[in-house]
Scaffold this active site. Structure first.
Site, PDB file in Angstrom:
ATOM      1  N   GLY A 141       0.844  -1.204   0.000  1.00  0.00           N
ATOM      2  CA  GLY A 141       0.000   0.000   0.000  1.00  0.00           C
ATOM      3  C   GLY A 141       0.871   1.242   0.000  1.00  0.00           C
ATOM      4  O   GLY A 141       0.566   2.246   0.646  1.00  0.00           O
ATOM      5  N   ASP A 189      -0.158  -6.335  -6.102  1.00  0.00           N
ATOM      6  CA  ASP A 189      -1.545  -6.412  -5.645  1.00  0.00           C
ATOM      7  C   ASP A 189      -1.540  -7.478  -4.557  1.00  0.00           C
ATOM      8  O   ASP A 189      -1.279  -8.660  -4.832  1.00  0.00           O
ATOM      9  CB  ASP A 189      -2.476  -6.814  -6.809  1.00  0.00           C
ATOM     10  CG  ASP A 189      -3.925  -6.931  -6.351  1.00  0.00           C
ATOM     11  OD1 ASP A 189      -4.161  -7.228  -5.167  1.00  0.00           O
ATOM     12  OD2 ASP A 189      -4.825  -6.748  -7.198  1.00  0.00           O
ATOM     13  N   TYR A 217     -14.899  -5.291   7.598  1.00  0.00           N
ATOM     14  CA  TYR A 217     -13.591  -4.712   7.929  1.00  0.00           C
ATOM     15  C   TYR A 217     -13.151  -5.129   9.345  1.00  0.00           C
ATOM     16  O   TYR A 217     -12.000  -5.513   9.556  1.00  0.00           O
ATOM     17  CB  TYR A 217     -13.701  -3.199   7.808  1.00  0.00           C
ATOM     18  CG  TYR A 217     -12.430  -2.419   8.019  1.00  0.00           C
ATOM     19  CD1 TYR A 217     -11.414  -2.418   7.070  1.00  0.00           C
ATOM     20  CD2 TYR A 217     -12.249  -1.628   9.164  1.00  0.00           C
ATOM     21  CE1 TYR A 217     -10.256  -1.661   7.251  1.00  0.00           C
ATOM     22  CE2 TYR A 217     -11.099  -0.877   9.347  1.00  0.00           C
ATOM     23  CZ  TYR A 217     -10.107  -0.889   8.391  1.00  0.00           C
ATOM     24  OH  TYR A 217      -8.968  -0.142   8.573  1.00  0.00           O
TER      25      TYR A 217
HETATM   26  P1  NDP Z   1      -5.067   4.877   2.023  1.00  0.00           P
HETATM   27  O1  NDP Z   1      -6.398   4.720   1.403  1.00  0.00           O
HETATM   28  O2  NDP Z   1      -4.376   6.197   1.969  1.00  0.00           O
HETATM   29  O3  NDP Z   1      -4.062   3.783   1.456  1.00  0.00           O
HETATM   30  C1  NDP Z   1      -4.405   2.436   1.302  1.00  0.00           C
HETATM   31  C2  NDP Z   1      -3.446   1.810   0.340  1.00  0.00           C
HETATM   32  O4  NDP Z   1      -3.750   0.415   0.212  1.00  0.00           O
HETATM   33  C3  NDP Z   1      -3.521   2.400  -1.078  1.00  0.00           C
HETATM   34  O5  NDP Z   1      -2.203   2.649  -1.515  1.00  0.00           O
HETATM   35  C4  NDP Z   1      -4.179   1.300  -1.911  1.00  0.00           C
HETATM   36  O6  NDP Z   1      -3.731   1.237  -3.234  1.00  0.00           O
HETATM   37  C5  NDP Z   1      -3.674   0.074  -1.167  1.00  0.00           C
HETATM   38  N1  NDP Z   1      -4.419  -1.114  -1.493  1.00  0.00           N
HETATM   39  C6  NDP Z   1      -5.729  -1.402  -1.276  1.00  0.00           C
HETATM   40  N2  NDP Z   1      -6.030  -2.624  -1.762  1.00  0.00           N
HETATM   41  C7  NDP Z   1      -4.876  -3.111  -2.306  1.00  0.00           C
HETATM   42  C8  NDP Z   1      -4.526  -4.311  -2.963  1.00  0.00           C
HETATM   43  N3  NDP Z   1      -5.415  -5.286  -3.189  1.00  0.00           N
HETATM   44  N4  NDP Z   1      -3.246  -4.478  -3.371  1.00  0.00           N
HETATM   45  C9  NDP Z   1      -2.331  -3.512  -3.158  1.00  0.00           C
HETATM   46  N5  NDP Z   1      -2.601  -2.352  -2.560  1.00  0.00           N
HETATM   47  C10 NDP Z   1      -3.867  -2.157  -2.135  1.00  0.00           C
HETATM   48  O7  NDP Z   1      -5.273   4.437   3.535  1.00  0.00           O
HETATM   49  P2  NDP Z   1      -4.274   4.458   4.767  1.00  0.00           P
HETATM   50  O8  NDP Z   1      -2.902   4.766   4.318  1.00  0.00           O
HETATM   51  O9  NDP Z   1      -4.901   5.274   5.809  1.00  0.00           O
HETATM   52  O10 NDP Z   1      -4.399   2.939   5.239  1.00  0.00           O
HETATM   53  C11 NDP Z   1      -3.305   2.069   5.380  1.00  0.00           C
HETATM   54  C12 NDP Z   1      -3.711   0.928   6.275  1.00  0.00           C
HETATM   55  O11 NDP Z   1      -4.039   1.411   7.580  1.00  0.00           O
HETATM   56  C13 NDP Z   1      -4.929   0.138   5.789  1.00  0.00           C
HETATM   57  O12 NDP Z   1      -4.722  -1.234   6.017  1.00  0.00           O
HETATM   58  C14 NDP Z   1      -6.042   0.665   6.677  1.00  0.00           C
HETATM   59  O13 NDP Z   1      -7.077  -0.277   6.831  1.00  0.00           O
HETATM   60  C15 NDP Z   1      -5.286   0.904   7.966  1.00  0.00           C
HETATM   61  N6  NDP Z   1      -5.929   1.819   8.878  1.00  0.00           N
HETATM   62  C16 NDP Z   1      -6.121   3.131   8.529  1.00  0.00           C
HETATM   63  C17 NDP Z   1      -6.736   3.992   9.416  1.00  0.00           C
HETATM   64  C18 NDP Z   1      -6.980   5.425   9.113  1.00  0.00           C
HETATM   65  O14 NDP Z   1      -7.670   6.081   9.891  1.00  0.00           O
HETATM   66  N7  NDP Z   1      -6.425   5.987   8.064  1.00  0.00           N
HETATM   67  C19 NDP Z   1      -7.194   3.524  10.733  1.00  0.00           C
HETATM   68  C20 NDP Z   1      -6.922   2.128  10.979  1.00  0.00           C
HETATM   69  C21 NDP Z   1      -6.317   1.326  10.087  1.00  0.00           C
HETATM   70  P3  NDP Z   1      -4.502   1.995  -4.436  1.00  0.00           P
HETATM   71  O15 NDP Z   1      -4.248   3.448  -4.206  1.00  0.00           O
HETATM   72  O16 NDP Z   1      -3.857   1.463  -5.649  1.00  0.00           O
HETATM   73  O17 NDP Z   1      -5.945   1.632  -4.278  1.00  0.00           O
END
Ligand code: NDP
Length: 239
Positions: A7, A56, A148
């Site tokens: 990510g 991915d 989730y």
């Molecule tokens: P963002 O939406 O900014 O980033 C999420 C990232 O995950 C994106 O880069 C997205 O890629 C990637 N992603 C999603 N699905 C896939 C996949 N199948 N393969 C590869 N990459 C994937 O969110 P955050 O940075 O905030 O979140 C990061 C983590 O922290 C997540 O696991 C989230 O659940 C967790 N989290 C976040 C919180 C918050 O408040 N922000 C709170 C608690 C947990 P693309 O852009 O290509 O879709």
């Protein structure tokens, strides 16, 4: 150390990368999927120390290729941060089957696939740090997040179970449970909901991605060698 962050284009992914890049000895591998603009900007300003990798996290073949690429470059993964994920909220009674499966795949199946892919090289070097980004939702189980919350609770349980399997192999496995962190993941939240959420946070503010990254950096360090199977919440005091 070689740090693999999934990510890598997201808010937390970029903050994690920036934090690890503060240590001149670290090489960062950023797993990216469709969006890669921010990761490319970061890579452009750090030369060889940041490499982008198509990953991915739901695809077994992508994991295999990513780890092979690192090993072939003689940069076997020392640290894996399973950070990729997303939420698609809705009441269970009306939840389309695809919303259930896609959230479980991206948040939980991905962690299984990622851990399995790095364990062999980590066991070979008798050192490894796996940090799984779960969520406070794993512990609070809010309404509207059955998919989730179940996925992230699964990540916490997987972390604890795997930590025991790896305890004598020099590999630690820990989970972080961020609360509300100011990234794109919260961008579509209506203002009224945001205000309501702030009222539930004892610190009365959202967390910063750097504050999660700081905890990950510590867990990844050699100093954190006796911490495994831990679940650390980073939530401004909500729970
Ligand atoms: P963002 O939406 O900014 O980033 C999420 C990232 O995950 C994106 O880069 C997205 O890629 C990637 N992603 C999603 N699905 C896939 C996949 N199948 N393969 C590869 N990459 C994937 O969110 P955050 O940075 O905030 O979140 C990061 C983590 O922290 C997540 O696991 C989230 O659940 C967790 N989290 C976040 C919180 C918050 O408040 N922000 C709170 C608690 C947990 P693309 O852009 O290509 O879709």
């Amino acid at each position: 150390m070689n740090i693999l962050i999934t990510g890598g284009n997201g808010g937390l992914g970029i903050a994690l990368a920036e934090r690890f890049l503060q240590n001149a000895g670290h090489q960062v591998w950023l797993g990216v999927r469709a969006n890669r603009n921010r990761a490319e900007v970061l890579a452009a300003s750090h030369g060889d120390r940041v490499r982008l990798i198509d990953l991915d996290v739901t695809q077994e073949n992508d994991w295999q290729r990513a780890v092979e690429l690192m090993v072939q470059s003689e940069q076997s993964p020392d640290v894996l941060i399973n950070n990729a994920g997303f939420h698609k909220d809705g009441l269970l009674a009306m939840m389309p089957t695809e919303d259930w499966h896609s959230v479980i795949r991206a948040n939980l199946d991905s962690v299984y696939l990622g851990c399995r892919a790095v364990l062999k090289p980590m066991m070979g070097s008798r050192f490894g740090r796996i940090i799984n980004i779960a969520s406070l939702s794993a512990l609070l189980a809010p309404r509207g997040q059955t998919n989730y919350a179940a996925a992230k609770a699964g990540v916490v349980a997987l972390t604890q179970s795997l930590s025991k399997e790896m305890a004598r192999a020099g590999i630690t496995v820990n989970a972080l449970c961020p609360g509300y962190i100011d990234t794109e993941a919260l961008a579509d939240m209506p203002e009224a909901e945001r205000k309501g959420i702030l009222a539930t946070i004892p610190m009365r503010r959202l967390g910063k991605p750097e504050e999660v990254a700081a905890a990950a950096a510590f867990l990844a360090s050699r100093e954190a060698s006796y911490i495994t199977g831990a679940t650390l919440k980073i939530d401004g005091g909500i729970l």
